[in-house]
Design a protein around this motif. Structure first.
Motif, PDB file in Angstrom:
ATOM      1  N   LEU A 294      12.167  79.189  56.121  1.00 59.94           N
ATOM      2  CA  LEU A 294      13.504  78.887  55.591  1.00 59.94           C
ATOM      3  C   LEU A 294      14.285  77.997  56.559  1.00 59.94           C
ATOM      4  O   LEU A 294      14.980  77.057  56.130  1.00 59.94           O
ATOM      5  CB  LEU A 294      14.263  80.184  55.308  1.00 59.94           C
ATOM      6  CG  LEU A 294      13.705  81.040  54.171  1.00 59.94           C
ATOM      7  CD1 LEU A 294      14.424  82.377  54.096  1.00 59.94           C
ATOM      8  CD2 LEU A 294      13.763  80.308  52.840  1.00 59.94           C
ATOM      9  N   VAL A 295      14.163  78.275  57.849  1.00 53.80           N
ATOM     10  CA  VAL A 295      14.832  77.429  58.849  1.00 53.80           C
ATOM     11  C   VAL A 295      14.271  76.013  58.780  1.00 53.80           C
ATOM     12  O   VAL A 295      15.023  75.032  58.814  1.00 53.80           O
ATOM     13  CB  VAL A 295      14.673  78.029  60.268  1.00 53.80           C
ATOM     14  CG1 VAL A 295      15.138  77.052  61.333  1.00 53.80           C
ATOM     15  CG2 VAL A 295      15.440  79.340  60.378  1.00 53.80           C
ATOM     16  N   GLU A 296      12.959  75.894  58.666  1.00 60.69           N
ATOM     17  CA  GLU A 296      12.337  74.570  58.559  1.00 60.69           C
ATOM     18  C   GLU A 296      12.831  73.824  57.319  1.00 60.69           C
ATOM     19  O   GLU A 296      13.049  72.605  57.372  1.00 60.69           O
ATOM     20  CB  GLU A 296      10.820  74.695  58.502  1.00 60.69           C
ATOM     21  CG  GLU A 296      10.209  75.072  59.821  1.00 60.69           C
ATOM     22  CD  GLU A 296       8.716  75.333  59.734  1.00 60.69           C
ATOM     23  OE1 GLU A 296       8.068  75.213  60.773  1.00 60.69           O
ATOM     24  OE2 GLU A 296       8.224  75.671  58.643  1.00 60.69           O
ATOM     25  N   LEU A 297      13.002  74.535  56.228  1.00 67.66           N
ATOM     26  CA  LEU A 297      13.490  73.919  55.003  1.00 67.66           C
ATOM     27  C   LEU A 297      14.887  73.348  55.206  1.00 67.66           C
ATOM     28  O   LEU A 297      15.158  72.190  54.857  1.00 67.66           O
ATOM     29  CB  LEU A 297      13.489  74.961  53.879  1.00 67.66           C
ATOM     30  CG  LEU A 297      13.455  74.485  52.451  1.00 67.66           C
ATOM     31  CD1 LEU A 297      12.258  73.610  52.178  1.00 67.66           C
ATOM     32  CD2 LEU A 297      13.458  75.686  51.515  1.00 67.66           C
ATOM     33  N   VAL A 298      15.771  74.129  55.796  1.00 70.70           N
ATOM     34  CA  VAL A 298      17.143  73.674  56.061  1.00 70.70           C
ATOM     35  C   VAL A 298      17.133  72.478  57.013  1.00 70.70           C
ATOM     36  O   VAL A 298      17.808  71.468  56.774  1.00 70.70           O
ATOM     37  CB  VAL A 298      17.998  74.825  56.636  1.00 70.70           C
ATOM     38  CG1 VAL A 298      19.333  74.319  57.161  1.00 70.70           C
ATOM     39  CG2 VAL A 298      18.213  75.902  55.580  1.00 70.70           C
ATOM     40  N   LEU A 299      16.362  72.589  58.089  1.00 70.40           N
ATOM     41  CA  LEU A 299      16.308  71.493  59.057  1.00 70.40           C
ATOM     42  C   LEU A 299      15.724  70.227  58.431  1.00 70.40           C
ATOM     43  O   LEU A 299      16.208  69.119  58.684  1.00 70.40           O
ATOM     44  CB  LEU A 299      15.499  71.913  60.287  1.00 70.40           C
ATOM     45  CG  LEU A 299      16.147  72.970  61.177  1.00 70.40           C
ATOM     46  CD1 LEU A 299      15.160  73.472  62.227  1.00 70.40           C
ATOM     47  CD2 LEU A 299      17.415  72.439  61.818  1.00 70.40           C
ATOM     48  N   GLY A 300      14.679  70.381  57.643  1.00 67.03           N
ATOM     49  CA  GLY A 300      14.057  69.222  56.995  1.00 67.03           C
ATOM     50  C   GLY A 300      15.007  68.510  56.053  1.00 67.03           C
ATOM     51  O   GLY A 300      15.164  67.284  56.113  1.00 67.03           O
ATOM     52  N   PHE A 301      15.664  69.276  55.188  1.00 63.45           N
ATOM     53  CA  PHE A 301      16.624  68.655  54.265  1.00 63.45           C
ATOM     54  C   PHE A 301      17.803  68.056  55.020  1.00 63.45           C
ATOM     55  O   PHE A 301      18.292  66.990  54.667  1.00 63.45           O
ATOM     56  CB  PHE A 301      17.097  69.661  53.203  1.00 63.45           C
ATOM     57  CG  PHE A 301      16.151  69.791  52.055  1.00 63.45           C
ATOM     58  CD1 PHE A 301      15.990  68.767  51.135  1.00 63.45           C
ATOM     59  CD2 PHE A 301      15.393  70.944  51.897  1.00 63.45           C
ATOM     60  CE1 PHE A 301      15.100  68.871  50.073  1.00 63.45           C
ATOM     61  CE2 PHE A 301      14.497  71.074  50.839  1.00 63.45           C
ATOM     62  CZ  PHE A 301      14.344  70.035  49.926  1.00 63.45           C
ATOM     63  N   GLY A 302      18.247  68.727  56.078  1.00 65.93           N
ATOM     64  CA  GLY A 302      19.335  68.184  56.888  1.00 65.93           C
ATOM     65  C   GLY A 302      18.959  66.874  57.545  1.00 65.93           C
ATOM     66  O   GLY A 302      19.760  65.935  57.586  1.00 65.93           O
ATOM     67  N   MET A 303      17.742  66.801  58.066  1.00 65.64           N
ATOM     68  CA  MET A 303      17.278  65.567  58.710  1.00 65.64           C
ATOM     69  C   MET A 303      17.252  64.404  57.724  1.00 65.64           C
ATOM     70  O   MET A 303      17.543  63.268  58.087  1.00 65.64           O
ATOM     71  CB  MET A 303      15.876  65.774  59.294  1.00 65.64           C
ATOM     72  CG  MET A 303      15.809  66.694  60.485  1.00 65.64           C
ATOM     73  SD  MET A 303      16.428  65.994  62.009  1.00 65.64           S
ATOM     74  CE  MET A 303      15.079  64.909  62.454  1.00 65.64           C
TER      75      MET A 303
ATOM     76  N   LEU B 131      10.022  62.862  59.823  1.00 64.30           N
ATOM     77  CA  LEU B 131      10.029  64.165  60.484  1.00 64.30           C
ATOM     78  C   LEU B 131      10.658  65.223  59.571  1.00 64.30           C
ATOM     79  O   LEU B 131      10.160  66.346  59.480  1.00 64.30           O
ATOM     80  CB  LEU B 131      10.774  64.092  61.814  1.00 64.30           C
ATOM     81  CG  LEU B 131      10.713  65.336  62.702  1.00 64.30           C
ATOM     82  CD1 LEU B 131       9.283  65.754  62.997  1.00 64.30           C
ATOM     83  CD2 LEU B 131      11.480  65.084  63.998  1.00 64.30           C
ATOM     84  N   GLY B 132      11.719  64.862  58.875  1.00 62.61           N
ATOM     85  CA  GLY B 132      12.339  65.780  57.913  1.00 62.61           C
ATOM     86  C   GLY B 132      11.363  66.167  56.805  1.00 62.61           C
ATOM     87  O   GLY B 132      11.262  67.345  56.432  1.00 62.61           O
ATOM     88  N   ALA B 133      10.621  65.182  56.294  1.00 65.33           N
ATOM     89  CA  ALA B 133       9.632  65.457  55.242  1.00 65.33           C
ATOM     90  C   ALA B 133       8.522  66.356  55.782  1.00 65.33           C
ATOM     91  O   ALA B 133       8.055  67.284  55.089  1.00 65.33           O
ATOM     92  CB  ALA B 133       9.055  64.149  54.720  1.00 65.33           C
ATOM     93  N   PHE B 134       8.110  66.113  57.019  1.00 67.40           N
ATOM     94  CA  PHE B 134       7.104  66.964  57.662  1.00 67.40           C
ATOM     95  C   PHE B 134       7.602  68.404  57.742  1.00 67.40           C
ATOM     96  O   PHE B 134       6.852  69.350  57.493  1.00 67.40           O
ATOM     97  CB  PHE B 134       6.788  66.401  59.053  1.00 67.40           C
ATOM     98  CG  PHE B 134       5.931  67.303  59.898  1.00 67.40           C
ATOM     99  CD1 PHE B 134       4.576  67.446  59.630  1.00 67.40           C
ATOM    100  CD2 PHE B 134       6.472  68.003  60.956  1.00 67.40           C
ATOM    101  CE1 PHE B 134       3.784  68.279  60.401  1.00 67.40           C
ATOM    102  CE2 PHE B 134       5.691  68.839  61.735  1.00 67.40           C
ATOM    103  CZ  PHE B 134       4.341  68.976  61.462  1.00 67.40           C
ATOM    104  N   MET B 135       8.868  68.580  58.062  1.00 69.87           N
ATOM    105  CA  MET B 135       9.429  69.932  58.161  1.00 69.87           C
ATOM    106  C   MET B 135       9.471  70.618  56.795  1.00 69.87           C
ATOM    107  O   MET B 135       9.199  71.816  56.685  1.00 69.87           O
ATOM    108  CB  MET B 135      10.827  69.885  58.783  1.00 69.87           C
ATOM    109  CG  MET B 135      10.847  69.449  60.239  1.00 69.87           C
ATOM    110  SD  MET B 135       9.733  70.393  61.301  1.00 69.87           S
ATOM    111  CE  MET B 135      10.462  72.009  61.166  1.00 69.87           C
ATOM    112  N   ILE B 136       9.821  69.873  55.763  1.00 70.16           N
ATOM    113  CA  ILE B 136       9.830  70.443  54.410  1.00 70.16           C
ATOM    114  C   ILE B 136       8.409  70.837  54.007  1.00 70.16           C
ATOM    115  O   ILE B 136       8.187  71.916  53.444  1.00 70.16           O
ATOM    116  CB  ILE B 136      10.459  69.456  53.408  1.00 70.16           C
ATOM    117  CG1 ILE B 136      11.959  69.298  53.718  1.00 70.16           C
ATOM    118  CG2 ILE B 136      10.238  69.912  51.968  1.00 70.16           C
ATOM    119  CD1 ILE B 136      12.627  68.146  52.979  1.00 70.16           C
TER     120      ILE B 136
END
Length: 139
Positions: A57-66, A17-22
């Motif tokens: 940008l929010v998706e990038l932060v969330l993806g890397f955080g996940m 899911l994190g990779a999907f967000m990135i």
């Protein structure tokens, strides 16, 4: 907030899911910006391009955080679930306005997509252990 132990399956799905967000963030910030703009409702009082860039940008932060901040996975799971809820009006707008984007070129396809948003919310909460943490906090 608790950081409950999660299974290998949960961890793998959290990382996916994190990779999907990135991947989505990269699309927001590069070649798919125009398609993402079609999902921004007309009533949003900002430039559609700015909304797409900020959400990317929010998706990038969330993806890397996940993926990389597993000690804060519950917080990221909750934040991602909230993000999915916040962007849902854009999916509704795409359906109501009949806008084609991402291969969603019929009302039926756009309607079916709406039912996947709750799945994403649950995926974010379950894969990070946030459901368990929220449940134990409510007791």
């Amino acid at each position: 907030m608790l950081n409950p132990k999660t299974s290998t399956v949960q961890n793998v799905l959290r990382i996916i899911l994190g990779a999907f967000m990135i991947w989505a963030a990269i699309g927001h910030l590069t070649l798919q910006r125009q398609e993402f703009q079609s999902q921004v409702p007309e009533w949003v009082p900002m430039s559609k391009d700015l909304v797409v860039i900020l959400s990317g940008l929010v998706e990038l932060v969330l993806g890397f955080g996940m993926i990389f901040l597993s000690t804060h996975k519950v917080k990221f799971g909750i934040a991602l679930a909230i993000f999915y809820v916040l962007i849902f009006p854009g999916n509704i707008a795409q359906y109501v306005d009949g806008k084609d984007a991402f291969g969603l070129d019929t009302d039926q396809k756009r309607l079916i997509r709406l039912f996947f948003q709750p799945v994403l919310v649950l995926w974010a909460l379950w894969s990070t252990g946030a459901l368990k943490a929220l449940y134990s906090k409510s007791k």
